[in-house]
Design a protein around this motif. Sequence first.
Motif, PDB file in Angstrom:
ATOM      1  N   ILE A 172       0.836  -1.200   0.000  1.00 32.95           N
ATOM      2  CA  ILE A 172       0.000   0.000   0.000  1.00 32.95           C
ATOM      3  C   ILE A 172       0.869   1.248   0.000  1.00 32.95           C
ATOM      4  CG2 ILE A 172      -1.732   1.283   1.312  1.00 32.95           C
ATOM      5  CD1 ILE A 172      -2.696  -1.497   2.356  1.00 32.95           C
ATOM      6  N   ALA A 173       1.959   1.209   0.772  1.00 30.17           N
ATOM      7  CA  ALA A 173       2.897   2.331   0.828  1.00 30.17           C
ATOM      8  C   ALA A 173       4.164   1.966   0.071  1.00 30.17           C
ATOM      9  CB  ALA A 173       3.239   2.664   2.276  1.00 30.17           C
ATOM     10  N   GLU A 174       4.743   2.942  -0.605  1.00 32.62           N
ATOM     11  CA  GLU A 174       5.964   2.713  -1.387  1.00 32.62           C
ATOM     12  C   GLU A 174       7.202   2.634  -0.507  1.00 32.62           C
ATOM     13  OE1 GLU A 174       6.004   5.935  -4.147  1.00 32.62           O
ATOM     14  OE2 GLU A 174       4.112   5.337  -5.067  1.00 32.62           O
ATOM     15  N   SER A 175       7.141   3.272   0.674  1.00 28.39           N
ATOM     16  CA  SER A 175       8.295   3.327   1.576  1.00 28.39           C
ATOM     17  C   SER A 175       7.800   3.611   2.982  1.00 28.39           C
ATOM     18  CB  SER A 175       9.245   4.435   1.136  1.00 28.39           C
ATOM     19  OG  SER A 175       8.608   5.698   1.290  1.00 28.39           O
ATOM     20  N   GLY A 176       8.726   3.564   3.926  1.00 32.71           N
ATOM     21  CA  GLY A 176       8.369   3.915   5.295  1.00 32.71           C
ATOM     22  C   GLY A 176       7.942   5.360   5.409  1.00 32.71           C
ATOM     23  N   ALA A 177       8.606   6.225   4.661  1.00 30.49           N
ATOM     24  CA  ALA A 177       8.246   7.646   4.676  1.00 30.49           C
ATOM     25  C   ALA A 177       6.839   7.853   4.116  1.00 30.49           C
ATOM     26  CB  ALA A 177       9.260   8.463   3.880  1.00 30.49           C
ATOM     27  N   HIS A 178       6.507   7.119   3.058  1.00 26.55           N
ATOM     28  CA  HIS A 178       5.174   7.219   2.461  1.00 26.55           C
ATOM     29  C   HIS A 178       4.119   6.732   3.453  1.00 26.55           C
ATOM     30  CE1 HIS A 178       2.125   5.878  -0.771  1.00 26.55           C
ATOM     31  NE2 HIS A 178       1.989   7.171  -0.556  1.00 26.55           N
ATOM     32  N   ALA A 179       4.404   5.630   4.152  1.00 27.81           N
ATOM     33  CA  ALA A 179       3.481   5.110   5.166  1.00 27.81           C
ATOM     34  C   ALA A 179       3.266   6.155   6.253  1.00 27.81           C
ATOM     35  CB  ALA A 179       4.027   3.816   5.760  1.00 27.81           C
ATOM     36  N   ARG A 180       4.346   6.767   6.722  1.00 27.20           N
ATOM     37  CA  ARG A 180       4.257   7.792   7.762  1.00 27.20           C
ATOM     38  C   ARG A 180       3.386   8.958   7.298  1.00 27.20           C
ATOM     39  NH1 ARG A 180       9.320   9.603   7.991  1.00 27.20           N
ATOM     40  NH2 ARG A 180       8.784  11.448   6.806  1.00 27.20           N
ATOM     41  N   GLU A 181       3.578   9.395   6.060  1.00 24.53           N
ATOM     42  CA  GLU A 181       2.788  10.515   5.526  1.00 24.53           C
ATOM     43  C   GLU A 181       1.300  10.181   5.511  1.00 24.53           C
ATOM     44  OE1 GLU A 181       4.463  11.239   1.674  1.00 24.53           O
ATOM     45  OE2 GLU A 181       6.335  12.023   2.504  1.00 24.53           O
ATOM     46  N   MET A 182       0.961   8.978   5.069  1.00 23.18           N
ATOM     47  CA  MET A 182      -0.455   8.581   5.007  1.00 23.18           C
ATOM     48  C   MET A 182      -1.056   8.526   6.406  1.00 23.18           C
ATOM     49  SD  MET A 182      -0.870   5.763   1.986  1.00 23.18           S
ATOM     50  CE  MET A 182       0.308   4.604   2.636  1.00 23.18           C
ATOM     51  N   ILE A 183      -0.311   7.964   7.349  1.00 23.14           N
ATOM     52  CA  ILE A 183      -0.807   7.836   8.720  1.00 23.14           C
ATOM     53  C   ILE A 183      -0.968   9.210   9.358  1.00 23.14           C
ATOM     54  CG2 ILE A 183      -0.223   6.970  11.021  1.00 23.14           C
ATOM     55  CD1 ILE A 183       1.182   4.588   9.504  1.00 23.14           C
ATOM     56  N   GLU A 184       0.038  10.069   9.227  1.00 19.92           N
ATOM     57  CA  GLU A 184      -0.024  11.409   9.817  1.00 19.92           C
ATOM     58  C   GLU A 184      -1.129  12.263   9.202  1.00 19.92           C
ATOM     59  OE1 GLU A 184       3.925  13.017   9.542  1.00 19.92           O
ATOM     60  OE2 GLU A 184       4.633  11.854  11.268  1.00 19.92           O
ATOM     61  N   ALA A 185      -1.459  12.003   7.925  1.00 20.85           N
ATOM     62  CA  ALA A 185      -2.510  12.762   7.247  1.00 20.85           C
ATOM     63  C   ALA A 185      -3.909  12.299   7.651  1.00 20.85           C
ATOM     64  CB  ALA A 185      -2.338  12.645   5.732  1.00 20.85           C
ATOM     65  N   GLY A 186      -3.988  11.212   8.425  1.00 18.50           N
ATOM     66  CA  GLY A 186      -5.295  10.695   8.829  1.00 18.50           C
ATOM     67  C   GLY A 186      -5.965   9.860   7.764  1.00 18.50           C
ATOM     68  N   ASP A 187      -5.172   9.341   6.823  1.00 17.97           N
ATOM     69  CA  ASP A 187      -5.721   8.557   5.709  1.00 17.97           C
ATOM     70  C   ASP A 187      -5.865   7.076   6.036  1.00 17.97           C
ATOM     71  OD1 ASP A 187      -5.703  10.881   4.206  1.00 17.97           O
ATOM     72  OD2 ASP A 187      -3.803  10.423   3.213  1.00 17.97           O
ATOM     73  N   VAL A 188      -5.446   6.652   7.238  1.00 17.45           N
ATOM     74  CA  VAL A 188      -5.424   5.227   7.573  1.00 17.45           C
ATOM     75  C   VAL A 188      -6.377   4.950   8.736  1.00 17.45           C
ATOM     76  CG1 VAL A 188      -3.974   3.295   8.303  1.00 17.45           C
ATOM     77  CG2 VAL A 188      -3.031   5.065   6.807  1.00 17.45           C
ATOM     78  N   GLU A 189      -7.235   3.954   8.546  1.00 23.48           N
ATOM     79  CA  GLU A 189      -8.141   3.512   9.603  1.00 23.48           C
ATOM     80  C   GLU A 189      -7.811   2.069   9.964  1.00 23.48           C
ATOM     81  OE1 GLU A 189     -12.153   3.831   8.242  1.00 23.48           O
ATOM     82  OE2 GLU A 189     -12.117   6.012   8.172  1.00 23.48           O
ATOM     83  N   VAL A 190      -7.893   1.757  11.252  1.00 25.65           N
ATOM     84  CA  VAL A 190      -7.776   0.379  11.722  1.00 25.65           C
ATOM     85  C   VAL A 190      -9.089   0.059  12.425  1.00 25.65           C
ATOM     86  CG1 VAL A 190      -6.535  -1.210  13.226  1.00 25.65           C
ATOM     87  CG2 VAL A 190      -5.272   0.545  11.975  1.00 25.65           C
ATOM     88  N   ASP A 191      -9.764  -0.957  11.920  1.00 26.67           N
ATOM     89  CA  ASP A 191     -11.068  -1.361  12.466  1.00 26.67           C
ATOM     90  C   ASP A 191     -12.043  -0.184  12.548  1.00 26.67           C
ATOM     91  OD1 ASP A 191     -10.255  -4.009  12.658  1.00 26.67           O
ATOM     92  OD2 ASP A 191      -9.579  -3.798  14.730  1.00 26.67           O
TER      93      ASP A 191
END
Length: 73
Positions: A23-42
């Motif tokens: 889903i994320a291209e890199s750790g930095a990309h994952a961090r950006e998505m999470i910090e932007a509020g784009d990721v939901e868990v349950d």
Amino acid sequence: MSIETVDVGSMIRLGQFLKYAGIAESGAHAREMIEAGDVEVDGEIETHRGRQLHGGEVVTVITEAFETTVRVG
């Protein structure tokens, strides 16, 4: 709707899972998505990339470019 399951074998952190699942291209990309509020868990927005996932959680990512939902196996 059928949800793809991504088997991880054991505990994995959210940021690592986003990379592992492709889903994320890199750790930095994952961090950006999470910090932007784009990721939901349950169904709840998760802002901690270190969140531990043990299996069974449903992870949803909604960005301007795409939307995807996967289950942690």
